[in-house]
Motif scaffolding. Sequence first.
Motif, PDB file in Angstrom:
ATOM      1  N   PHE A 133       0.977  -1.016  -0.132  1.00  0.00           N
ATOM      2  CA  PHE A 133       0.020   0.074   0.080  1.00  0.00           C
ATOM      3  C   PHE A 133       0.985   1.393   0.082  1.00  0.00           C
ATOM      4  N   GLU A 134       1.811   1.264   0.964  1.00  0.00           N
ATOM      5  CA  GLU A 134       2.736   2.594   1.075  1.00  0.00           C
ATOM      6  C   GLU A 134       3.550   2.555  -0.604  1.00  0.00           C
ATOM      7  N   MET A 135       3.906   1.659  -1.088  1.00  0.00           N
ATOM      8  CA  MET A 135       4.506   1.675  -2.253  1.00  0.00           C
ATOM      9  C   MET A 135       3.592   2.455  -3.274  1.00  0.00           C
ATOM     10  N   MET A 136       2.170   2.033  -3.191  1.00  0.00           N
ATOM     11  CA  MET A 136       1.317   3.107  -4.026  1.00  0.00           C
ATOM     12  C   MET A 136       1.179   4.396  -3.741  1.00  0.00           C
ATOM     13  N   ASP A 137       1.046   4.552  -2.390  1.00  0.00           N
ATOM     14  CA  ASP A 137       0.540   5.718  -1.836  1.00  0.00           C
ATOM     15  C   ASP A 137       1.718   6.509  -1.682  1.00  0.00           C
ATOM     16  N   VAL A 138       2.362   6.868  -2.612  1.00  0.00           N
ATOM     17  CA  VAL A 138       3.779   7.749  -2.739  1.00  0.00           C
ATOM     18  C   VAL A 138       3.682   9.107  -1.896  1.00  0.00           C
ATOM     19  N   ALA A 139       2.659   9.609  -2.322  1.00  0.00           N
ATOM     20  CA  ALA A 139       2.450  10.958  -1.211  1.00  0.00           C
ATOM     21  C   ALA A 139       2.095  11.038  -0.254  1.00  0.00           C
ATOM     22  N   GLY A 140       1.750   9.840   0.327  1.00  0.00           N
ATOM     23  CA  GLY A 140       1.526   9.689   1.686  1.00  0.00           C
ATOM     24  C   GLY A 140       0.224  10.132   2.064  1.00  0.00           C
ATOM     25  N   GLN A 141      -0.574  10.225   1.377  1.00  0.00           N
ATOM     26  CA  GLN A 141      -2.156  10.848   1.418  1.00  0.00           C
ATOM     27  C   GLN A 141      -3.064  10.004   2.459  1.00  0.00           C
ATOM     28  N   GLY A 142      -2.601   8.788   2.516  1.00  0.00           N
ATOM     29  CA  GLY A 142      -3.360   7.682   3.157  1.00  0.00           C
ATOM     30  C   GLY A 142      -4.537   6.882   2.435  1.00  0.00           C
ATOM     31  N   TYR A 143      -4.380   7.079   1.096  1.00  0.00           N
ATOM     32  CA  TYR A 143      -5.283   6.504   0.414  1.00  0.00           C
ATOM     33  C   TYR A 143      -4.691   6.251  -0.993  1.00  0.00           C
ATOM     34  N   ILE A 144      -5.303   5.389  -1.789  1.00  0.00           N
ATOM     35  CA  ILE A 144      -4.841   5.001  -3.075  1.00  0.00           C
ATOM     36  C   ILE A 144      -6.390   5.015  -4.050  1.00  0.00           C
ATOM     37  N   THR A 145      -6.000   5.126  -5.191  1.00  0.00           N
ATOM     38  CA  THR A 145      -7.119   5.182  -6.194  1.00  0.00           C
ATOM     39  C   THR A 145      -7.747   3.656  -6.320  1.00  0.00           C
ATOM     40  N   SER A 146      -8.785   3.686  -6.789  1.00  0.00           N
ATOM     41  CA  SER A 146      -9.538   2.289  -7.342  1.00  0.00           C
ATOM     42  C   SER A 146      -8.764   1.655  -8.291  1.00  0.00           C
ATOM     43  N   ALA A 147      -8.185   2.448  -9.224  1.00  0.00           N
ATOM     44  CA  ALA A 147      -7.441   1.738 -10.201  1.00  0.00           C
ATOM     45  C   ALA A 147      -6.169   1.014  -9.839  1.00  0.00           C
ATOM     46  N   GLN A 148      -5.638   1.802  -8.877  1.00  0.00           N
ATOM     47  CA  GLN A 148      -4.316   1.307  -8.196  1.00  0.00           C
ATOM     48  C   GLN A 148      -4.605   0.148  -7.504  1.00  0.00           C
ATOM     49  N   TYR A 149      -5.842   0.164  -6.858  1.00  0.00           N
ATOM     50  CA  TYR A 149      -6.213  -0.985  -5.935  1.00  0.00           C
ATOM     51  C   TYR A 149      -6.342  -2.282  -6.656  1.00  0.00           C
ATOM     52  N   LYS A 150      -7.111  -2.113  -7.739  1.00  0.00           N
ATOM     53  CA  LYS A 150      -7.501  -3.160  -8.557  1.00  0.00           C
ATOM     54  C   LYS A 150      -6.236  -3.756  -9.109  1.00  0.00           C
ATOM     55  N   GLU A 151      -5.250  -2.890  -9.521  1.00  0.00           N
ATOM     56  CA  GLU A 151      -4.181  -3.542 -10.156  1.00  0.00           C
ATOM     57  C   GLU A 151      -3.204  -4.057  -9.217  1.00  0.00           C
ATOM     58  N   ALA A 152      -3.282  -3.647  -8.114  1.00  0.00           N
ATOM     59  CA  ALA A 152      -2.579  -4.407  -6.762  1.00  0.00           C
ATOM     60  C   ALA A 152      -3.197  -5.881  -6.640  1.00  0.00           C
ATOM     61  N   LEU A 153      -4.282  -5.853  -6.486  1.00  0.00           N
ATOM     62  CA  LEU A 153      -5.011  -7.180  -6.682  1.00  0.00           C
ATOM     63  C   LEU A 153      -4.846  -8.070  -7.652  1.00  0.00           C
ATOM     64  N   LYS A 154      -4.790  -7.525  -9.062  1.00  0.00           N
ATOM     65  CA  LYS A 154      -4.537  -8.333 -10.084  1.00  0.00           C
ATOM     66  C   LYS A 154      -2.897  -8.787  -9.752  1.00  0.00           C
ATOM     67  N   THR A 155      -1.942  -8.113  -9.493  1.00  0.00           N
ATOM     68  CA  THR A 155      -0.433  -8.447  -9.326  1.00  0.00           C
ATOM     69  C   THR A 155      -0.428  -9.547  -8.196  1.00  0.00           C
ATOM     70  N   LEU A 156      -1.265  -9.551  -7.326  1.00  0.00           N
ATOM     71  CA  LEU A 156      -1.212 -10.692  -6.395  1.00  0.00           C
ATOM     72  C   LEU A 156      -2.053 -11.810  -6.830  1.00  0.00           C
ATOM     73  N   GLY A 157      -2.611 -11.700  -8.030  1.00  0.00           N
ATOM     74  CA  GLY A 157      -3.295 -13.017  -8.550  1.00  0.00           C
ATOM     75  C   GLY A 157      -4.726 -13.355  -7.831  1.00  0.00           C
ATOM     76  N   LEU A 158      -5.313 -11.899  -7.392  1.00  0.00           N
ATOM     77  CA  LEU A 158      -6.537 -12.242  -6.801  1.00  0.00           C
ATOM     78  C   LEU A 158      -7.544 -11.590  -7.573  1.00  0.00           C
ATOM     79  N   SER A 159      -9.103 -11.839  -7.384  1.00  0.00           N
ATOM     80  CA  SER A 159      -9.821 -11.541  -8.073  1.00  0.00           C
ATOM     81  C   SER A 159     -10.521 -10.263  -7.612  1.00  0.00           C
ATOM     82  N   THR A 160     -10.874  -9.406  -8.371  1.00  0.00           N
ATOM     83  CA  THR A 160     -11.333  -8.200  -8.163  1.00  0.00           C
ATOM     84  C   THR A 160     -12.861  -7.995  -8.081  1.00  0.00           C
ATOM     85  N   GLU A 161     -13.450  -9.008  -8.262  1.00  0.00           N
ATOM     86  CA  GLU A 161     -14.903  -9.155  -8.476  1.00  0.00           C
ATOM     87  C   GLU A 161     -15.517  -9.115  -6.890  1.00  0.00           C
ATOM     88  N   GLY A 162     -16.693  -8.291  -6.751  1.00  0.00           N
ATOM     89  CA  GLY A 162     -17.154  -7.869  -5.588  1.00  0.00           C
ATOM     90  C   GLY A 162     -16.548  -6.927  -4.580  1.00  0.00           C
TER      91      GLY A 162
END
Length: 128
Positions: A71-100
């Motif tokens: 999460f911290e690698m994606m939140d480079v500005a330290g805002q405390g959140y990431i975008t939905s697109a970053q979130y979905k891409e992270a889950l795909k990278t982990l080989g996890l489903s984004t359904e639901g």
Amino acid sequence: MAAAGEQRGREYLERHRIPELLHSLGALLLYHRPERPREFLIQVLESVKAGKLGEGKYPCLMDDSNLTAMFEMMDVAGQGYITSAQYKEALKTLGLSTEGLHSEDDATITLDTFKEEAFAASLTSLKT
């Protein structure tokens, strides 16, 4: 005739989510790199079986510190959140489903939400 049999085979594998299971097992092997990989896989599968029966916990590739670091690698500005697109891409990278999961394109995902849902998605990939 062979094409029909091959299609039935693919449908069987997909219906029972075998590709996701094999991906998760492979990821666990690479993450832990056990000296005795076959015994390790047997233990993981026994843990999955025990988890299904309510007798134990499911194995998980990502622990709290791994998910926080990702999460911290994606939140480079330290805002405390990431975008939905970053979130979905992270889950795909982990080989996890984004359904639901959070699907609004303009949603922001906090660390707690990221950890909860990534952990839940990893368990779902092993349960079925």
